[in-house]
Scaffold this motif. Structure first.
Motif, mmCIF file in Angstrom:
data_model
loop_
_atom_site.group_PDB
_atom_site.id
_atom_site.type_symbol
_atom_site.label_atom_id
_atom_site.label_comp_id
_atom_site.label_asym_id
_atom_site.label_seq_id
_atom_site.Cartn_x
_atom_site.Cartn_y
_atom_site.Cartn_z
ATOM 1 N N ASP A 204 35.883 45.490 -66.724
ATOM 2 C CA ASP A 204 37.263 46.176 -66.482
ATOM 3 C C ASP A 204 37.016 47.184 -65.414
ATOM 4 O O ASP A 204 37.911 47.474 -64.731
ATOM 5 C CB ASP A 204 37.835 46.880 -67.720
ATOM 6 C CG ASP A 204 36.917 47.971 -68.487
ATOM 7 O OD1 ASP A 204 35.872 47.735 -67.972
ATOM 8 O OD2 ASP A 204 37.277 48.844 -68.857
ATOM 9 N N THR A 205 35.866 47.832 -65.156
ATOM 10 C CA THR A 205 35.404 48.934 -64.315
ATOM 11 C C THR A 205 35.681 47.927 -63.002
ATOM 12 O O THR A 205 35.899 48.378 -61.757
ATOM 13 C CB THR A 205 34.331 49.546 -64.303
ATOM 14 O OG1 THR A 205 34.371 50.215 -65.703
ATOM 15 C CG2 THR A 205 34.149 50.620 -63.442
ATOM 16 N N ALA A 206 34.794 46.792 -62.758
ATOM 17 C CA ALA A 206 34.782 46.232 -61.634
ATOM 18 C C ALA A 206 36.221 45.649 -61.257
ATOM 19 O O ALA A 206 36.132 45.548 -59.822
ATOM 20 C CB ALA A 206 33.928 45.010 -61.900
ATOM 21 N N ALA A 207 37.005 45.478 -62.017
ATOM 22 C CA ALA A 207 38.242 44.983 -61.589
ATOM 23 C C ALA A 207 39.323 46.090 -61.323
ATOM 24 O O ALA A 207 40.402 45.819 -60.750
ATOM 25 C CB ALA A 207 38.869 44.147 -62.650
ATOM 26 N N HIS A 208 39.000 47.500 -61.567
ATOM 27 C CA HIS A 208 39.752 48.460 -61.460
ATOM 28 C C HIS A 208 40.219 48.688 -59.883
ATOM 29 O O HIS A 208 39.252 48.529 -58.929
ATOM 30 C CB HIS A 208 39.129 49.771 -61.830
ATOM 31 C CG HIS A 208 40.039 50.643 -62.059
ATOM 32 N ND1 HIS A 208 40.556 51.721 -60.911
ATOM 33 C CD2 HIS A 208 40.707 51.329 -63.267
ATOM 34 C CE1 HIS A 208 41.332 52.596 -61.536
ATOM 35 N NE2 HIS A 208 41.432 52.418 -62.970
ATOM 36 N N PRO A 209 41.334 48.970 -59.491
ATOM 37 C CA PRO A 209 42.108 49.218 -58.312
ATOM 38 C C PRO A 209 40.918 50.112 -57.428
ATOM 39 O O PRO A 209 41.032 49.975 -56.217
ATOM 40 C CB PRO A 209 43.337 49.531 -58.313
ATOM 41 C CG PRO A 209 43.764 48.785 -59.689
ATOM 42 C CD PRO A 209 42.583 49.047 -60.480
ATOM 43 N N ALA A 210 40.526 51.232 -57.943
ATOM 44 C CA ALA A 210 39.586 52.056 -57.522
ATOM 45 C C ALA A 210 38.506 51.679 -56.735
ATOM 46 O O ALA A 210 38.012 52.283 -55.818
ATOM 47 C CB ALA A 210 39.558 53.267 -58.529
ATOM 48 N N VAL A 211 37.931 50.561 -57.232
ATOM 49 C CA VAL A 211 36.956 49.998 -56.549
ATOM 50 C C VAL A 211 37.138 49.648 -55.181
ATOM 51 O O VAL A 211 36.272 49.793 -54.301
ATOM 52 C CB VAL A 211 36.312 48.649 -57.337
ATOM 53 C CG1 VAL A 211 35.186 47.990 -56.695
ATOM 54 C CG2 VAL A 211 35.741 49.059 -58.744
ATOM 55 N N ARG A 212 38.274 49.210 -54.966
ATOM 56 C CA ARG A 212 38.532 48.987 -53.632
ATOM 57 C C ARG A 212 39.242 49.838 -52.662
ATOM 58 O O ARG A 212 39.744 49.639 -51.651
ATOM 59 C CB ARG A 212 39.405 47.485 -53.635
ATOM 60 C CG ARG A 212 38.984 46.313 -54.504
ATOM 61 C CD ARG A 212 39.879 44.994 -54.665
ATOM 62 N NE ARG A 212 40.899 45.437 -55.295
ATOM 63 C CZ ARG A 212 41.388 45.148 -56.572
ATOM 64 N NH1 ARG A 212 40.203 44.877 -57.386
ATOM 65 N NH2 ARG A 212 42.364 45.439 -57.183
ATOM 66 N N ARG A 213 39.520 50.856 -53.186
ATOM 67 C CA ARG A 213 40.481 52.119 -52.505
ATOM 68 C C ARG A 213 39.317 53.214 -52.445
ATOM 69 O O ARG A 213 39.172 54.172 -53.358
ATOM 70 C CB ARG A 213 41.301 52.349 -53.094
ATOM 71 C CG ARG A 213 42.483 51.051 -52.990
ATOM 72 C CD ARG A 213 43.528 50.931 -54.260
ATOM 73 N NE ARG A 213 44.345 52.431 -54.190
ATOM 74 C CZ ARG A 213 45.078 52.479 -55.070
ATOM 75 N NH1 ARG A 213 45.476 51.555 -55.906
ATOM 76 N NH2 ARG A 213 45.930 53.759 -55.385
ATOM 77 N N ALA A 214 38.572 53.271 -51.145
ATOM 78 C CA ALA A 214 37.670 54.395 -50.855
ATOM 79 C C ALA A 214 38.320 55.841 -51.172
ATOM 80 O O ALA A 214 37.687 56.736 -51.726
ATOM 81 C CB ALA A 214 36.811 54.125 -49.955
ATOM 82 N N ARG A 215 39.208 55.958 -50.681
ATOM 83 C CA ARG A 215 39.848 57.174 -50.581
ATOM 84 C C ARG A 215 40.174 57.842 -52.134
ATOM 85 O O ARG A 215 40.000 58.859 -52.467
ATOM 86 C CB ARG A 215 41.154 57.351 -49.859
ATOM 87 C CG ARG A 215 40.993 57.062 -48.319
ATOM 88 C CD ARG A 215 42.304 57.284 -47.483
ATOM 89 N NE ARG A 215 43.259 58.146 -47.830
ATOM 90 C CZ ARG A 215 44.297 58.497 -47.007
ATOM 91 N NH1 ARG A 215 44.803 57.765 -46.544
ATOM 92 N NH2 ARG A 215 44.860 59.665 -47.317
ATOM 93 N N ARG A 216 40.978 56.836 -53.042
ATOM 94 C CA ARG A 216 40.969 57.308 -54.228
ATOM 95 C C ARG A 216 39.726 57.483 -55.342
ATOM 96 O O ARG A 216 39.696 58.285 -55.823
ATOM 97 C CB ARG A 216 41.818 56.067 -55.117
ATOM 98 C CG ARG A 216 42.180 56.303 -56.484
ATOM 99 C CD ARG A 216 43.291 55.200 -56.864
ATOM 100 N NE ARG A 216 43.306 55.462 -58.497
ATOM 101 C CZ ARG A 216 44.210 56.297 -58.822
ATOM 102 N NH1 ARG A 216 44.856 56.955 -58.005
ATOM 103 N NH2 ARG A 216 44.477 56.229 -60.179
ATOM 104 N N THR A 217 38.544 56.640 -54.878
ATOM 105 C CA THR A 217 37.378 57.036 -55.532
ATOM 106 C C THR A 217 36.878 58.119 -54.895
ATOM 107 O O THR A 217 36.332 59.021 -55.992
ATOM 108 C CB THR A 217 36.557 55.738 -54.617
ATOM 109 O OG1 THR A 217 36.834 54.353 -55.324
ATOM 110 C CG2 THR A 217 34.977 55.994 -55.374
ATOM 111 N N ALA A 218 37.017 58.706 -53.838
ATOM 112 C CA ALA A 218 36.566 60.000 -53.362
ATOM 113 C C ALA A 218 37.215 61.013 -53.954
ATOM 114 O O ALA A 218 36.670 62.179 -54.458
ATOM 115 C CB ALA A 218 36.699 60.234 -51.769
ATOM 116 N N ALA A 219 38.560 60.709 -54.220
ATOM 117 C CA ALA A 219 39.307 62.048 -54.860
ATOM 118 C C ALA A 219 39.094 62.039 -56.334
ATOM 119 O O ALA A 219 38.722 63.250 -56.942
ATOM 120 C CB ALA A 219 40.915 61.621 -54.872
#
Length: 407
Positions: A204-219
């Motif tokens: 479920d973590t690997a499929a989370h949209p945040a994996v593909r969105r670096a800016r959201r990940t950084a936030a």
């Protein structure tokens, strides 16, 4: 002989990184690192006398320990996955043993500081390694197991100064040596640690949209770091400044010292008490209640008559935040292994910076302002938690119950 390396894993369940004896040994390891961190302060008078040091010079021992701790977290994070879990933990215990003996018997202060640095490096490896394995190795029980693990750190933090008080500060070499022997003995149960825990990030973590969105990940990662730095800063600041504040508002030195011991005891007890709650409530819910309760208790501590009791409440409420947040972080932030190392290292920096930073605030105002300043920091922690809860809640879980995992 080729089958020998696989033998230790036979005692480990396929879905767990530890056998039961290895879990017990890991808890003892956290008692050890809690005690080692707490030994430097009570030993300061003897260190000053032995090496002819100023107060600030003697205080460099704890600074060296924490610098080593940050380096250990970041260094072992680089090695995690490249070498086996046993090698990582074994090297950490060995470094703690060697560093403790070096600190205890160094003929000069520079070598003693090097010993503290080496001890801290091993400390960081154990802190990071066991937190990482417990966060990933027990499924829904991981938050409960992490709280139990970190509660043993508190037991060590209480026991360390008690041992110095029992034997006398001038006998600190014997105490450090005793803990070095304990670190060496903890190499024995490492056979019950699975060398390579199967699986990586949860599906479920690997499929989370945040994996593909670096800016959201950084936030997300930035807010997690803020939460960890500030809450560990509050935790350390209460432990360091509570006696001074209580004396300033009229309490005796004896009562102030006793109240501070109660604070650490409540922090340890809080982690044991919250462990069963993690099986019913989500990590965001637990952390939000913890931050809110911490803030309210600090606000109550502004009143002199309530202060000793309020600080005990701070210990109880703030206790679950550090261990409960790690599984949440793992699910919420892509490549969570590296994120875990960053927040653990950042929390150490927060603990080191809390004392001097609050000291500067007190210079500008007065010591009576301590609980008010810490209330503001706890309120920021609560705001950060609420933001993270909203940001990491999947749409399908908007109406889910409290026991459902997020992410």
């Amino acid at each position: 002989m080729q089958t020998l390396p696989s033998l230790p894993d036979t005692a480990v369940r396929p879905d767990r990184p530890f056998s039961t004896p290895a879990v017990v040994a890991s808890c003892i390891g956290f008692v050890l690192i809690g005690a080692l961190q707490s030994l430097y302060g009570p030993a300061l008078p003897a260190l000053r006398q032995e090496y002819g040091l100023s107060p600030s010079g003697a205080g460099l021992a704890l600074s060296a320990h924490f610098v080593g701790g940050v380096a250990g977290v970041l260094g072992f994070d680089r090695a995690f996955g490249r070498i086996g879990n046993r090698a990582l933990l074994g090297a950490s215990y060995a470094l703690m043993a060697l560093g403790s003996v070096a600190f205890a018997f160094s003929p000069g202060w520079p070598l003693a500081l090097l010993g503290a640095l080496v001890t801290g490096f091993g400390f960081g490896g154990i802190d990071y390694g066991l937190n990482q394995l417990f966060a990933t190795g027990f499924g829904r029980r991981s938050p409960a197991m992490l709280n139990i693990l970190n509660a043993h750190f508190g037991i060590g933090a209480i026991a360390g100064p008690a041992l110095i008080g029992l034997f006398g500060a001038d006998r600190y070499p014997a105490v450090f040596t005793g803990f070095a022997v304990m670190a060496a003995l903890l190499l024995i149960p490492l056979g019950g640690v699975r060398d390579r825990h199967p699986g990586g990030l949860p599906a479920d973590t690997a499929a989370h949209p945040a994996v593909r969105r670096a800016r959201r990940t950084a936030a997300l990662l930035t807010v997690f770091v803020v939460l960890y730095v500030l809450h560990v800063g509050v935790e350390a600041a209460v432990g360091g400044w509570e006696p001074t504040h209580l004396e300033a508002v009229g309490y005796s030195a004896t009562l102030a010292a006793s109240a501070t011991s109660v604070y650490w005891l409540m922090l340890t007890l809080g982690r044991f008490l919250v462990a069963p709650l993690t099986l019913r409530w989500s990590e965001p819910a637990i952390i939000a209640v913890s931050c809110g309760g911490t803030a309210l208790c600090l606000l109550a501590a502004v009143q002199p008559g309530l202060a000793p009791y309020a600080y005990a409440g701070v210990g109880l409420f703030i206790a679950p935040i550090f261990p409960t947040g790690l599984p949440w972080l793992r699910r919420a932030v892509p490549a969570a292994r590296r994120a875990g190392a960053l927040v653990i290292a950042a929390s150490m920096v927060g603990g080191v910076a809390a004392g001097p930073a609050l000291g500067k605030v007190i210079e500008l105002f007065e010591v009576r302002a301590v609980p008010a300043v810490l209330f503001v920091l706890a309120a920021v922690c609560l705001a950060a938690t609420c933001w993270l809860a909203r940001a990491t809640r999947a749409p399908s879980q908007a109406s889910g119950g409290p026991g459902q995992p997020l992410g």
